[in-house]
Each structure stands twice: as C-alpha cells, then as structure tokens.
Enzyme design. Structure first.
Site, PDB file in Angstrom:
ATOM      1  N   ASP A 106       0.851  -1.316   0.066  1.00  0.00           N
ATOM      2  CA  ASP A 106      -0.011   0.153  -0.134  1.00  0.00           C
ATOM      3  C   ASP A 106       0.861   1.340   0.100  1.00  0.00           C
ATOM      4  O   ASP A 106       1.694   1.317  -0.888  1.00  0.00           O
ATOM      5  CB  ASP A 106      -1.028  -0.096   1.162  1.00  0.00           C
ATOM      6  CG  ASP A 106      -1.952   1.032   1.255  1.00  0.00           C
ATOM      7  OD1 ASP A 106      -2.828   1.147   0.324  1.00  0.00           O
ATOM      8  OD2 ASP A 106      -1.738   1.941   2.274  1.00  0.00           O
ATOM      9  N   HIS A 304      -7.003  -6.156  -1.592  1.00  0.00           N
ATOM     10  CA  HIS A 304      -6.089  -5.155  -1.422  1.00  0.00           C
ATOM     11  C   HIS A 304      -4.799  -5.639  -0.279  1.00  0.00           C
ATOM     12  O   HIS A 304      -3.900  -5.381  -0.599  1.00  0.00           O
ATOM     13  CB  HIS A 304      -6.711  -3.882  -0.623  1.00  0.00           C
ATOM     14  CG  HIS A 304      -5.487  -2.827  -0.471  1.00  0.00           C
ATOM     15  ND1 HIS A 304      -4.732  -2.471  -1.433  1.00  0.00           N
ATOM     16  CD2 HIS A 304      -5.266  -2.217   0.599  1.00  0.00           C
ATOM     17  CE1 HIS A 304      -4.160  -1.334  -1.231  1.00  0.00           C
ATOM     18  NE2 HIS A 304      -4.306  -1.184   0.250  1.00  0.00           N
TER      19      HIS A 304
END
Length: 327
Positions: A106, A304
C-alpha cells in the site's frame, strides 16, 4: 521500551535515531525491511516475519512514522515522503547495515519505490505489494483527485483536511477499521454495481459504504483488536499525514519526474484490488518504469491486503524473489 504482543513470534524491539521502533527477526543473511501501509502497522507482516527469518534473512518490520510505537510529530509537513525515505535509511544504519532490500505494501509500496529511487546506494532491491510504481511528475495530485468521482468525493481528497476524517473515525476506531478492511477484501467487498467505498456522497462519510456485520476471512477478532488498540491509543492524524503531503511530495520530487527505479524489483497485486485495476496503465509501463523487474504477479480473487489475504502464496513469491537477487 515497549513490549511485544504476547502471543506473537519472538521479536526484538529496537529504537533508531529516527525515533522508530521496529520488530526484528534475527537471521544471518541480508537485511529485508518491511514497510506497511494505511491503516496498518508492523503487524501486517506477522505472517512474513518468521518465514523470511527461517529462510535465512535478517528481517525487520517497522511502524512507519505516525503509527504505532514510532514518533508522531504534530506538524503535517513532517510526514512528507523524503522524511520517510530518510527514516528508512536511519533504520538500516541503526541495525548496523549498509544496504537492505525494501518491501512495502500500500503506501509502504510507494515509500519503498521512492526510497529506491532516491537512495539506490542503500536500497538494492524493492518489492511492491498492491500499489504499482508510477514515477513522480504529471499534474498536481490534489487537482487530479478533485476531478475524480464527478459529484462524489474521492477518499484521498476527503483525507486532506486535518481533523475531518478523524471526526468520522475516532469515535469508533474499531468499527471503522473493520469496515475499511472488509471493503477492500476479496471475500467481503461490495458487489459489482454497489456504491464504491472509495468515494463519498456529498455530506456523507466513507463508513456509510462499508460492508457491515462480517469480518474478512483473514481478520479475526484478535487481529482486529491489535490494529484497533494501536489507533485508539495514537489517534489517526499521524497515519493520515501521509495523504496530506502528496502535493509537497510532488514538489519535493520534481527532479525525479519520470525517473525509473532501476534496481531488481518485484510486484504482487490482487486481481480484485482497485489499486491494480485503476493503475493498470502503470503496470503496463513496468518495462520502462521498473526496468529491473524480475517478477510480477496478479493474484486471482485477491483484494488489497495481499500478504494477509494470501500469506502462503505471498511468502512463496517473496522468498523465491529474494533468493534470485544478486548476492
């Protein structure tokens, strides 16, 4: 000195001159530094630490500035990218090393890529999870985000104003985190056609679009307790400081506009993650932007949180890549 979480694998806590606290698994091989994203902590690498250490690496997972047990400056400008790059350098030096392999997820992926770009003398290889590398440059970020979503507001724009997102999150940190993690996980994300949780309706909140009532498979109550406990203690402003420096980063990194990261690199993304679908052009550009790329993987039916949703597969890909790096 803070203590480790009692039920976790044995780690050693270390302070660096950057005011960072890290958890270190001791191996004898090269140093691998793991950098988390938003809204996470060193704990996001709990599945990787023992595996990489068992493979012979000296591995450290840090709390990024503003998170967990690391320093949390009050000034918003203290969270600019170049400061985080120097934090990573300071961590390497504090551990008595000259170089390291840097792996990030991320925001940590962007921090890792820019660290490799700015300090190739220290970071000899970079692994990027979930967020592909896009070189500095282009239009000012705040202007790009303001144009996204039409009548709705993109979450990055929402995060810009100090205090605004905090007012949504901090009254119920645990509930907000549970919803945010679920919204971006493969097994709990909203169905196609449902309102996108990356955007807000006028006058609305992000939480209104989060799934409710079920945690993703990778996140048990105990894991959620760890994340929530840290943010309940620290508040959210330090973590959100990263978003509030994107225009400053754009200015700071102007000299690197369009520059590739040339070290050996790795990318792992989730097939259902908006970071990989929205940034598909960035992935297509890897032959130019990441000329040292040696492996790129999109994990089917993965969201994610790749190293937590698919830990065994991520560990296999990481250890294979690390073993392929020049000594």
């Amino acid at each position: 000195m803070p203590q480790t979480h009692a039920a976790e694998p044995t780690h050693r806590l270390v302070s660096s001159p950057a005011g960072r606290i890290h958890l270190v698994e001791e191996g004898t091989g090269p140093l691998v530094l793991l950098v988390h994203g938003f809204p996470e902590s060193w704990y996001s690498w709990r599945h990787q630490l023992p595996v990489l250490a068992a493979a012979g690496y000296r591995v450290a997972a840090i709390d990024v500035r503003g998170y967990g047990r690391s320093s949390r400056p009050e000034a918003v400008s203290a969270y600019r990218m170049l400061d985080l790059v120097e934090d990573n350098v300071a961590v390497v030096r504090a551990l008595g090393e000259e170089t390291a392999v840097l792996v990030g997820h991320d925001w940590g992926a962007t921090i890792a890529a820019v660290s490799g770009l700015v300090r190739p003398d220290v970071f000899r290889a970079v692994g990027l999870l979930s967020v592909p590398y896009a070189p500095p440059g282009g239009p000012r970020p705040s202007e790009v985000f303001a144009r996204m979503g039409g009548d709705e507001e993109f979450y990055v724009s929402y995060f810009q104003e100090p205090g605004r997102a905090e007012r949504e999150i901090e009254p119920d940190v645990r509930g907000w985190l549970a919803g945010f993690y679920a919204a971006l996980s493969a097994d709990t994300m909203p169905a196609p056609g449902a309102p996108d949780p990356h955007f807000l309706s006028p006058g609305g909140t992000l939480r209104e679009r989060f799934p409710a009532g079920r945690l993703p498979g990778w996140l048990g109550e105990r894991e959620l307790d760890v994340y929530a406990g840290e943010f309940e203690r620290t508040g959210m402003s330090g973590a959100l400081g990263r978003y509030r420096n994107m225009d400053r980063d754009w200015e700071d990194l102007a000299a690197f506009e369009g520059a590739p990261v040339t070290q050996p690199s790795l990318f792992i993304g989730g097939g259902l993650d908006a970071s990989t679908t929205w940034m598909a052009d960035a992935i297509k550009a890897f032959p130019v932007t990441l000329p040292g790329l040696t492996a790129s993987h999109i994990l089917d039916a993965c969201g994610h949180w790749v190293q937590q949703e698919r830990p065994e597969e991520t560990n296999r890909l990481l250890t294979t890549w690390l073993a392929s790096l020049p000594a």
